[in-house]
Design a protein around this motif. Structure first.
Motif, short mmCIF file in Angstrom:
data_model
loop_
_atom_site.label_atom_id
_atom_site.label_comp_id
_atom_site.label_asym_id
_atom_site.label_seq_id
_atom_site.Cartn_x
_atom_site.Cartn_y
_atom_site.Cartn_z
N MET A 169 -12.33 -7.59 19.12
CA MET A 169 -12.29 -8.30 17.86
C MET A 169 -10.84 -8.42 17.40
O MET A 169 -10.11 -7.44 17.34
CB MET A 169 -13.12 -7.55 16.82
N ILE A 170 -10.46 -9.58 17.05
CA ILE A 170 -9.10 -9.85 16.60
C ILE A 170 -9.12 -10.07 15.08
O ILE A 170 -9.91 -10.87 14.58
CB ILE A 170 -8.53 -11.12 17.29
N LYS A 171 -8.24 -9.34 14.40
CA LYS A 171 -8.13 -9.52 12.96
C LYS A 171 -6.91 -10.38 12.66
O LYS A 171 -5.84 -10.16 13.20
CB LYS A 171 -7.96 -8.18 12.25
N VAL A 172 -7.13 -11.33 11.79
CA VAL A 172 -6.03 -12.17 11.36
C VAL A 172 -5.76 -11.88 9.89
O VAL A 172 -6.65 -11.92 9.05
CB VAL A 172 -6.39 -13.67 11.54
N VAL A 173 -4.51 -11.55 9.60
CA VAL A 173 -4.13 -11.25 8.23
C VAL A 173 -3.21 -12.36 7.74
O VAL A 173 -2.21 -12.68 8.37
CB VAL A 173 -3.41 -9.89 8.14
N LYS A 174 -3.58 -12.95 6.63
CA LYS A 174 -2.75 -13.99 6.03
C LYS A 174 -2.16 -13.47 4.73
O LYS A 174 -2.85 -12.81 3.96
CB LYS A 174 -3.58 -15.24 5.75
N THR A 175 -0.93 -13.75 4.52
CA THR A 175 -0.29 -13.37 3.26
C THR A 175 0.29 -14.60 2.59
O THR A 175 0.69 -15.55 3.27
CB THR A 175 0.83 -12.35 3.48
N MET A 176 0.33 -14.54 1.28
CA MET A 176 0.90 -15.64 0.52
C MET A 176 1.75 -15.04 -0.59
O MET A 176 1.42 -13.99 -1.14
CB MET A 176 -0.20 -16.53 -0.07
N LYS A 177 2.80 -15.70 -0.95
CA LYS A 177 3.66 -15.25 -2.03
C LYS A 177 3.38 -16.12 -3.25
O LYS A 177 3.28 -17.34 -3.16
CB LYS A 177 5.12 -15.36 -1.65
N TYR A 178 3.26 -15.43 -4.39
CA TYR A 178 3.08 -16.13 -5.66
C TYR A 178 4.13 -15.65 -6.64
O TYR A 178 4.52 -14.49 -6.64
CB TYR A 178 1.70 -15.83 -6.26
N GLU A 179 4.57 -16.53 -7.45
CA GLU A 179 5.50 -16.17 -8.50
C GLU A 179 4.71 -16.11 -9.80
O GLU A 179 4.02 -17.06 -10.16
CB GLU A 179 6.61 -17.21 -8.62
N ILE A 180 4.79 -14.97 -10.47
CA ILE A 180 4.07 -14.80 -11.72
C ILE A 180 5.01 -15.14 -12.86
O ILE A 180 6.10 -14.58 -12.98
CB ILE A 180 3.54 -13.36 -11.87
N LYS A 181 4.58 -16.06 -13.68
CA LYS A 181 5.40 -16.49 -14.80
C LYS A 181 5.42 -15.40 -15.87
O LYS A 181 4.38 -14.84 -16.22
CB LYS A 181 4.83 -17.78 -15.39
N TYR A 182 6.58 -15.08 -16.37
CA TYR A 182 6.74 -14.07 -17.41
C TYR A 182 6.19 -14.61 -18.72
O TYR A 182 6.53 -15.71 -19.16
CB TYR A 182 8.21 -13.69 -17.57
N ASN A 183 5.31 -13.84 -19.32
CA ASN A 183 4.72 -14.22 -20.60
C ASN A 183 4.92 -13.05 -21.56
O ASN A 183 4.26 -12.02 -21.43
CB ASN A 183 3.23 -14.54 -20.42
N LYS A 184 5.82 -13.22 -22.51
CA LYS A 184 6.17 -12.13 -23.42
C LYS A 184 4.96 -11.65 -24.22
O LYS A 184 4.78 -10.45 -24.43
CB LYS A 184 7.28 -12.56 -24.37
N GLU A 185 4.11 -12.55 -24.66
CA GLU A 185 2.93 -12.18 -25.45
C GLU A 185 1.98 -11.30 -24.62
O GLU A 185 1.48 -10.29 -25.11
CB GLU A 185 2.20 -13.43 -25.91
#
Length: 70
Positions: A1-17
Motif C-alpha cells: 500500500m502506498i500512502k500519498v501525503v499532500k501538503t498545502m501552504k495557507y497564509e492566515i490573515k491577521y485579524n486584530k479583533e
C-alpha cells in the motif's frame, strides 16, 4: 500500500479583533483554572484539619450540598 501525503501552504490573515477575542478567552480560562485549583487546595486543607479535630473526614453533601468528584 502506498500512502500519498499532500501538503498545502495557507497564509492566515491577521485579524486584530479575533486575536483580542482569543486572548480574552485564554485569560478567562487561566483565571478559572487558577480559582478551581485554589478551591480544591482549600477544601483539601479544610478536610485534613477537620479529620484531625473530629477524627473523620467531612461529608461533602452535608457541608456543601453537593458531592465533589475527583
Amino acid at each position: 500500500m502506498i500512502k500519498v501525503v499532500k501538503t498545502m501552504k495557507y497564509e492566515i490573515k491577521y485579524n486584530k479583533e479575533l486575536y483580542n477575542l482569543l486572548s480574552d478567552i485564554q485569560h478567562a480560562v487561566w483565571l478559572i483554572k487558577n480559582r478551581a485549583t485554589t478551591a480544591a487546595y482549600d477544601w483539601q486543607q479544610f478536610s485534613f484539619g477537620y479529620n484531625e479535630r473530629f477524627g473523620e473526614y467531612p461529608k461533602e453533601k452535608e457541608l456543601l450540598g453537593k458531592t465533589l468528584s475527583p
